[in-house]
Design a protein around this motif. Structure first.
Motif, PDB file in Angstrom:
ATOM      1  N   ASP A 135      27.283 -21.352  47.553  1.00 15.15           N
ATOM      2  CA  ASP A 135      28.517 -20.800  46.918  1.00 15.15           C
ATOM      3  C   ASP A 135      28.443 -20.265  45.712  1.00 15.15           C
ATOM      4  O   ASP A 135      27.400 -20.511  44.906  1.00 15.15           O
ATOM      5  N   VAL A 136      29.489 -19.454  45.254  1.00 19.04           N
ATOM      6  CA  VAL A 136      29.220 -18.414  44.039  1.00 19.04           C
ATOM      7  C   VAL A 136      29.610 -19.394  43.122  1.00 19.04           C
ATOM      8  O   VAL A 136      30.752 -19.702  42.862  1.00 19.04           O
ATOM      9  N   ARG A 137      28.747 -19.804  42.000  1.00 19.38           N
ATOM     10  CA  ARG A 137      29.191 -20.563  40.762  1.00 19.38           C
ATOM     11  C   ARG A 137      29.825 -19.586  39.836  1.00 19.38           C
ATOM     12  O   ARG A 137      30.884 -20.034  39.056  1.00 19.38           O
ATOM     13  N   GLU A 138      29.077 -18.463  39.361  1.00 14.57           N
ATOM     14  CA  GLU A 138      29.761 -17.447  38.424  1.00 14.57           C
ATOM     15  C   GLU A 138      29.212 -16.149  38.751  1.00 14.57           C
ATOM     16  O   GLU A 138      28.224 -15.733  39.521  1.00 14.57           O
ATOM     17  N   TRP A 139      29.540 -15.206  37.976  1.00 15.98           N
ATOM     18  CA  TRP A 139      29.313 -13.721  37.937  1.00 15.98           C
ATOM     19  C   TRP A 139      28.619 -13.549  36.642  1.00 15.98           C
ATOM     20  O   TRP A 139      29.431 -13.793  35.636  1.00 15.98           O
ATOM     21  N   VAL A 140      27.768 -12.666  36.647  1.00 18.37           N
ATOM     22  CA  VAL A 140      27.168 -12.336  35.486  1.00 18.37           C
ATOM     23  C   VAL A 140      27.040 -10.624  35.442  1.00 18.37           C
ATOM     24  O   VAL A 140      26.563 -10.340  36.509  1.00 18.37           O
ATOM     25  N   GLY A 141      27.129 -10.002  34.411  1.00 20.33           N
ATOM     26  CA  GLY A 141      26.811  -8.592  34.437  1.00 20.33           C
ATOM     27  C   GLY A 141      27.079  -7.834  33.059  1.00 20.33           C
ATOM     28  O   GLY A 141      26.880  -8.440  32.118  1.00 20.33           O
ATOM     29  N   SER A 142      26.997  -6.610  33.262  1.00 18.48           N
ATOM     30  CA  SER A 142      26.991  -5.838  32.021  1.00 18.48           C
ATOM     31  C   SER A 142      27.577  -4.287  31.927  1.00 18.48           C
ATOM     32  O   SER A 142      27.658  -3.958  33.264  1.00 18.48           O
ATOM     33  N   CYS A 143      28.019  -3.639  31.140  1.00 20.06           N
ATOM     34  CA  CYS A 143      28.639  -2.500  30.986  1.00 20.06           C
ATOM     35  C   CYS A 143      27.724  -1.241  30.190  1.00 20.06           C
ATOM     36  O   CYS A 143      27.506  -1.842  28.978  1.00 20.06           O
ATOM     37  N   ILE A 144      27.204  -0.359  30.858  1.00 20.93           N
ATOM     38  CA  ILE A 144      26.282   0.379  30.392  1.00 20.93           C
ATOM     39  C   ILE A 144      26.996   1.584  29.751  1.00 20.93           C
ATOM     40  O   ILE A 144      27.769   2.320  30.728  1.00 20.93           O
ATOM     41  N   ASP A 145      26.706   2.177  28.816  1.00 17.11           N
ATOM     42  CA  ASP A 145      27.534   3.422  28.399  1.00 17.11           C
ATOM     43  C   ASP A 145      26.907   4.546  28.992  1.00 17.11           C
ATOM     44  O   ASP A 145      25.664   4.962  28.708  1.00 17.11           O
ATOM     45  N   ILE A 146      27.492   5.282  29.726  1.00 19.31           N
ATOM     46  CA  ILE A 146      27.074   6.575  30.395  1.00 19.31           C
ATOM     47  C   ILE A 146      28.144   7.656  30.055  1.00 19.31           C
ATOM     48  O   ILE A 146      28.253   8.757  30.731  1.00 19.31           O
ATOM     49  N   HIS A 147      28.610   7.686  28.879  1.00 20.19           N
ATOM     50  CA  HIS A 147      29.730   8.620  28.634  1.00 20.19           C
ATOM     51  C   HIS A 147      29.077  10.069  28.396  1.00 20.19           C
ATOM     52  O   HIS A 147      29.655  10.985  28.990  1.00 20.19           O
ATOM     53  N   THR A 148      27.935   9.998  27.953  1.00 16.69           N
ATOM     54  CA  THR A 148      27.254  11.654  27.621  1.00 16.69           C
ATOM     55  C   THR A 148      27.006  11.944  28.944  1.00 16.69           C
ATOM     56  O   THR A 148      27.124  13.178  29.379  1.00 16.69           O
ATOM     57  N   GLN A 149      26.377  11.219  29.966  1.00 17.34           N
ATOM     58  CA  GLN A 149      26.177  11.744  31.332  1.00 17.34           C
ATOM     59  C   GLN A 149      27.457  12.260  31.941  1.00 17.34           C
ATOM     60  O   GLN A 149      27.473  13.232  32.693  1.00 17.34           O
ATOM     61  N   CYS A 150      28.648  11.364  31.992  1.00 14.95           N
ATOM     62  CA  CYS A 150      29.647  11.693  32.820  1.00 14.95           C
ATOM     63  C   CYS A 150      30.338  12.949  31.956  1.00 14.95           C
ATOM     64  O   CYS A 150      30.849  13.891  32.823  1.00 14.95           O
ATOM     65  N   LEU A 151      30.328  12.864  30.739  1.00 14.14           N
ATOM     66  CA  LEU A 151      30.824  14.162  30.074  1.00 14.14           C
ATOM     67  C   LEU A 151      30.130  15.442  30.336  1.00 14.14           C
ATOM     68  O   LEU A 151      30.935  16.476  30.692  1.00 14.14           O
ATOM     69  N   ALA A 152      28.767  15.573  30.554  1.00 11.73           N
ATOM     70  CA  ALA A 152      27.919  16.548  31.027  1.00 11.73           C
ATOM     71  C   ALA A 152      28.577  17.102  32.474  1.00 11.73           C
ATOM     72  O   ALA A 152      28.632  18.120  32.774  1.00 11.73           O
ATOM     73  N   GLU A 153      28.616  15.886  33.129  1.00  9.42           N
ATOM     74  CA  GLU A 153      28.969  16.322  34.652  1.00  9.42           C
ATOM     75  C   GLU A 153      30.402  16.868  34.592  1.00  9.42           C
ATOM     76  O   GLU A 153      30.559  17.946  35.345  1.00  9.42           O
ATOM     77  N   GLU A 154      31.347  16.314  34.110  1.00  9.06           N
ATOM     78  CA  GLU A 154      32.689  16.711  33.918  1.00  9.06           C
ATOM     79  C   GLU A 154      32.691  18.321  33.346  1.00  9.06           C
ATOM     80  O   GLU A 154      33.454  19.156  33.928  1.00  9.06           O
ATOM     81  N   ARG A 155      31.975  18.506  32.176  1.00  9.19           N
ATOM     82  CA  ARG A 155      31.892  19.807  31.907  1.00  9.19           C
ATOM     83  C   ARG A 155      31.356  20.822  32.763  1.00  9.19           C
ATOM     84  O   ARG A 155      31.740  22.156  32.679  1.00  9.19           O
TER      85      ARG A 155
END
Length: 564
Positions: A135-155
């Protein structure tokens, strides 16, 4: 004896001590590994989080709270979704529910609101931690800043879409209007387009606000003069006058007062609620064609150096589109002026031809009245040459007039019941002496009659051009004319044995002023086959060519005998 017996307590305590030491060492190792993992996560990610499997528990993430400003208790019952951009909440929740339902890896890209109100693109990943039973006891994770990459894709996507807009139309006004509307959905809250018009005039051609309710204010801003009379400090004026860009990351009231052209202008800028702006010039071939201005009035974002580079690239594309549109318009104007000149010139040149033709006819009658004069043969020869040159010049003038009519859209046909065979016979009889003079074997095969509804004069003009073409390029070789009927289609073929036409020259041969050979060796204006194609297609037919270089050419005209 007893002293030689081993002490049971000692024999038991030594292994226990070793076990405790091993446990302590293992715990220390785990703590070191945990600390290394914590440091690694802190280095690789802006946000680290953990949450129990139950949805009503509070996620634990001091870094989330520090980044977003969201209180820990506000994250309960999926309250953390409120820190996401509204457009990203639904897809992210769906991804989270799929992951928790299947105990599989969670991954999502979303815009996370920073504590200062700006949204930053994040790549969120999470993994379940399982109990021994699975059974799942908990979840662990992270958030990585990809703003520069996404902004380049959008532009990149934005520039590609803008490029499609620029390529889809050569109307500069429509293109700039589309660009302004596209920009307020991705780059700014307001977009202003100013142009430097020919003659040194400046005009504000577009003002678009992302909020449609601000249309009246946008109309008022459009009425403002982009170029003041004094030394320009207003950013659009600076771009128009000097070609320099301007960026103001944080607009202040003092800055507005400094750049305002007059009190009314200051009031208008204050009504906009200006927070950040950038203006970039539109430059092409060393000329300043205009300026693009982007304004932030409600969004929490602020412009920076990367935004300015992107805006300049967009302005460069816009300038190229505007320049191409102006060049095309200049070319069209030049063609229109040329056609107008040719029309006027044709009329003016035809004016003296009429009395000249009458004088030649009078001279011819006078010569015939004195048949015994020794000068009669020479005069008749000269008169016939004059008649021939007048006819040729008249034909050239008529061709120029026809081209002018086609360009002006006034070219038309006057259809009537016509015997096509009779028209062909008549034109061929007129050309027979000319072919005899050039020592061409000229043969004509036509049926007794071919009835249809055509413009008689225009059909004669078609055959006249084809025979003149054969006479010019097939002089001294056999020339044949053949008219046949194939069902409801009449086929007129004109063949010569002359120089022929190279394959690469055929596509342009029927275009206006199109040539397959140098005009220095063969005269003419390059209009005969263009007019032939225009007339035949206007009659509902088509004209085709078969030729090999050095083996002559065959032109075939197909005309419908029956009309709807």
């Amino acid at each position: 004896m007893t002293s030689s017996q081993p002490d049971p307590s000692l024999s038991l305590s030594a292994p226990a001590s070793d076990t405790e030491a091993a446990l302590r060492e293992e715990l220390a190792t785990l703590r070191d590994e945990a600390e290394r993992l914590r440091v690694l996560l802190g280095t690789a990610a802006q946000v680290v989080w953990t949450t129990r499997a139950r949805p009503d528990t509070n996620p634990v993430s001091p870094s989330w709270t520090a980044f977003t400003g969201q209180a820990p208790e506000a994250m309960r019952n999926r309250g953390w979704l409120q820190a996401l951009h509204p457009d990203d909440r639904g897809p992210t929740l769906a991804a989270w529910e799929r992951a928790t339902a299947t105990s599989m890896r969670f991954e999502a890209r979303y815009r996370l609101r920073r504590a200062d109100g700006a949204y930053v693109w994040m790549l969120a990943r999470g993994m379940p931690v399982l109990e021994p039973g699975g059974d799942v006891r908990e979840w662990v994770g992270s958030c990585i800043d990809i703003h520069t990459q996404c902004l380049a894709e959008e532009r990149a996507a934005f520039l590609a879409r803008a490029g499609e807009l620029f390529a889809s139309s050569l109307d500069a006004s429509a293109t700039l209007a589309s660009l302004a509307n596209l920009s307020v959905s991705a780059v700014a809250d307001w977009c202003i387009v100013d142009l430097h018009l020919p003659g040194g005039h400046y005009q504000r051609v577009q003002v678009v606000a992302a909020d449609p309710s601000l249309a009246p204010l946008a109309s008022a801003v459009r009425e403002l003069n982009p170029m003041p009379r004094t030394n320009p400090v207003y950013p659009p004026a600076v771009a128009l006058a000097t070609g320099q860009s301007t960026m103001v990351p944080e607009a202040t009231d003092a800055m507005l007062e400094a750049v305002a052209q007059d009190p009314h202008h200051l009031v208008m800028m204050r009504k906009l609620g200006l927070r950040s702006l950038m203006t970039v010039p539109m430059l092409a071939r060393g000329n300043i064609l205009g300026a693009l201005t982007f304004l932030i009035t409600t969004s929490p974002r602020r412009y920076g150096d990367e935004d300015l580079k992107f805006a300049q690239e967009l302005a460069n594309q816009a300038a190229l589109a505007v320049d191409n549109a102006r060049l095309l318009q200049d070319a069209r104007d030049a063609v229109r002026l040329r056609d107008e000149f040719l029309s006027v010139a044709s009329h003016e040149l035809k004016t003296p031809l009429t009395p000249l033709s009458l004088k030649l006819q009078a001279l011819s009658r006078a010569v015939r009245a004195h048949p015994d004069s020794p000068l009669v043969p020479a005069i008749e020869s000269h008169v016939e040459t004059g008649h021939r040159q007048v006819r040729r010049l008249t034909e050239l003038m008529n061709d120029l007039l026809d081209v002018s009519r086609i360009s002006a859209g006034t070219f038309s046909l006057q259809r009537e019941d016509v015997d096509l065979a009779a028209v062909v016979r008549e034109v061929c009889e007129q050309f027979a002496p000319r072919f005899a003079l050039e020592h061409c074997d000229f043969t004509v095969e036509i049926p007794d009659a071919v009835q249809g509804s055509f413009d008689r004069t225009r059909l004669a003009q078609v055959l006249d051009h084809l025979l003149d073409n054969a006479l010019k390029y097939g002089a001294g070789t056999p020339v044949s004319v053949r008219l046949t009927v194939d069902g409801t289609v009449a086929r007129l073929r004109v063949r010569d044995g002359g120089i022929g036409i190279a394959p690469e020259q055929r596509p342009r041969l029927f275009e206006r002023y199109g040539r397959a050979v140098s005009e220095r060796h063969y005269g003419g204006l390059g209009l005969g086959l263009y007019l032939t194609r225009t007339i035949v297609e206007a009659e509902g037919g088509r004209v085709s060519l078969e030729s090999r270089l050095g083996e002559g050419a065959t032109f075939e005209v197909q005309l419908p005998l029956a009309r709807p």
